[in-house]
Design a protein around this motif. Structure first.
Motif, PDB file in Angstrom:
ATOM      1  N   THR A 161      38.635  39.653  33.387  1.00 47.18           N
ATOM      2  CA  THR A 161      37.965  39.816  34.665  1.00 47.18           C
ATOM      3  C   THR A 161      38.744  40.741  35.587  1.00 47.18           C
ATOM      4  O   THR A 161      38.192  41.649  36.220  1.00 47.18           O
ATOM      5  N   VAL A 162      40.056  40.516  35.654  1.00 49.88           N
ATOM      6  CA  VAL A 162      40.884  41.358  36.513  1.00 49.88           C
ATOM      7  C   VAL A 162      40.982  42.775  35.941  1.00 49.88           C
ATOM      8  O   VAL A 162      40.940  43.762  36.679  1.00 49.88           O
ATOM      9  N   GLU A 163      41.102  42.869  34.613  1.00 57.06           N
ATOM     10  CA  GLU A 163      41.191  44.184  33.984  1.00 57.06           C
ATOM     11  C   GLU A 163      39.967  45.040  34.289  1.00 57.06           C
ATOM     12  O   GLU A 163      40.085  46.227  34.621  1.00 57.06           O
ATOM     13  N   ALA A 164      38.790  44.440  34.150  1.00 62.25           N
ATOM     14  CA  ALA A 164      37.552  45.217  34.248  1.00 62.25           C
ATOM     15  C   ALA A 164      37.074  45.429  35.681  1.00 62.25           C
ATOM     16  O   ALA A 164      36.413  46.431  35.966  1.00 62.25           O
ATOM     17  N   TRP A 165      37.406  44.490  36.591  1.00 59.90           N
ATOM     18  CA  TRP A 165      36.795  44.545  37.910  1.00 59.90           C
ATOM     19  C   TRP A 165      37.778  44.671  39.065  1.00 59.90           C
ATOM     20  O   TRP A 165      37.361  44.837  40.213  1.00 59.90           O
ATOM     21  N   SER A 166      39.078  44.587  38.793  1.00 61.70           N
ATOM     22  CA  SER A 166      40.041  44.644  39.900  1.00 61.70           C
ATOM     23  C   SER A 166      40.014  46.002  40.595  1.00 61.70           C
ATOM     24  O   SER A 166      40.103  46.080  41.831  1.00 61.70           O
ATOM     25  N   ALA A 167      39.925  47.084  39.829  1.00 61.64           N
ATOM     26  CA  ALA A 167      39.881  48.408  40.443  1.00 61.64           C
ATOM     27  C   ALA A 167      38.658  48.547  41.343  1.00 61.64           C
ATOM     28  O   ALA A 167      38.745  49.073  42.462  1.00 61.64           O
TER      29      ALA A 167
END
Length: 386
Positions: free
Chosen positions: A216-222
């Motif tokens: 979740t953080v990998e795909a949506w943090s940016a």
């Protein structure tokens, strides 16, 4: 040092973790640009990422067969497939083609993931020590470095395909290191017992919770930093980079901790820490506070997945180790693909803040699963003594 000796023992599969990490770190930093290139909404983009999950399911069945047929070259072949598959996500502009491309990425990534984790488990058995955290730390280090490099590349205006191709060249240069002799284990003719389904399912579920949160953080943090908090491209890339760096620290620390504390204790506190980090990210008013949340989440979630895979490798008979890790790993690694998709639907309906809050709740599920697994391990020890 414990960490350096662990990496020396497992340097060949550790190289595989580096290869996988650098591609996913690059992709995570390019998500806003690739999403815009496709003209996809949050929900549609999340659904397109399910192509990776589709490919991953096939890896569950192909990896053990590929491993048996290719033997010491299996990691090399899987790495070549992965480098080739990653050439395409930055080139396509049609959503249907992107889905098909991500199917190939998921299959290739799943094949290498399963095989390199099985190699680490074999080394753990032959050297009688924990090695999984150190290897997963190399994934996190590679992921963070690749995300930072990609952030600079985005600021310079380089297209995704150029950067991904560059990482593909590095993969080809690493192929000699990826060749590794496979431990030969004869299947016993008698006393096979029941198939260890429950250890595979429970450990797989622990890994699933960890990797869904990580994904979740990998795909949506940016996107969270750039869209919700108003950051630029470089600031957005720092989101997944912060996750990777803190996960690297957590996993290197976990390598030391795993040799001193029981897994259930570590998973318990790690899940609480990661949940707190997700909450911080969800309510962050500025990118700086979001980075703190991503960092706390990374420190906590970093050790949960590796310990789950180490547990299943220890709980099953040696001749079933690759197959068991394949099943548990695919259950867990599917989180890398299901989570971004689910996140897209939640974000579409309620926003990214609510989506990150859901991650905080999900992380707490790892606690009861670890307690159940701990009880099963105790029962196994008691049965062997009796």
């Amino acid at each position: 040092m414990s960490i350096m000796s662990a990496l020396k023992i497992s340097r060949r599969p550790a190289t595989g973790f580096v290869v996988v990490g650098m591609f996913w770190g690059c992709f995570a930093a390019y998500v806003p640009e690739i999403k815009a290139q496709l003209g996809a909404s949050d929900a549609l983009f999340g659904m397109l990422l399910l192509g990776s999950a589709t490919g991953l399911v096939s890896a569950m069945w192909l990896a053990p067969k590929m491993d048996r047929s290719l033997g010491n070259r299996s990691m090399q072949v899987a790495a070549c497939l992965l480098a080739f598959a990653w050439l395409w996500p930055g080139l396509v502009t049609l959503p249907v083609l992107f889905f098909a491309v991500m199917c190939g990425v998921g299959m290739a990534s799943g094949l290498l993931d399963v095989i390199m984790n099985a190699r680490v488990s074999e080394l753990e058995a032959s050297h009688s020590r924990s090695l999984m955290n150190a290897n997963h730390a190399m994934f996190s280090l590679s992921y963070a470095v690749a995300a930072l490099i990609t952030g600079a590349a985005r600021e310079a205006g380089l297209p995704p395909v150029m950067v991904l191709a560059g990482f593909g060249v590095l993969t080809l240069l690493a192929l000699p290191i990826l060749r590794m002799e496979v431990a030969v284990v004869e299947e016993p003719e008698t006393g096979r017992g029941r198939y260890p389904l429950w250890p595979i399912l429970i450990c797989g579920a622990i890994v699933l919770v960890a990797f869904m949160s990580e994904a979740t953080v990998e795909a949506w943090s940016a996107l969270h930093v750039e869209r919700t908090l108003g950051g630029g491209a470089a600031e957005g890339a720092l989101g997944p980079a912060m996750l990777g760096l803190t996960m690297m620290i957590g996993r290197f620390s976990g390598q030391v901790v795993a040799e001193r504390l029981r897994e259930v204790t570590v998973i318990y506190w790690a899940a609480l820490m990661a949940s707190a980090g997700a909450l911080i990210a969800s309510v962050a008013p500025t990118p700086l506070i979001a980075y703190v949340g991503f960092g706390v989440l990374g420190l906590g979630v970093s050790v949960i997945g590796p310990m789950g895979l180490a547990l299943v490798g220890r709980m099953v008979p040696p001749h079933l180790r690759t197959e068991a890790i394949s099943r548990a790993a695919v259950i867990g690694f599917s989180g890398f693909f299901w989570a971004p998709s689910l996140m897209g639907f939640v974000s579409e309906g309620f926003g990214l803040r609510v989506a990150f809050a859901c991650v905080a709740v999900m992380l707490l599920i790892a606690i009861p699963l670890a307690i159940v697994m701990n009880r099963m391990e105790k029962d196994k020890i008691a049965a062997s003594v009796a």
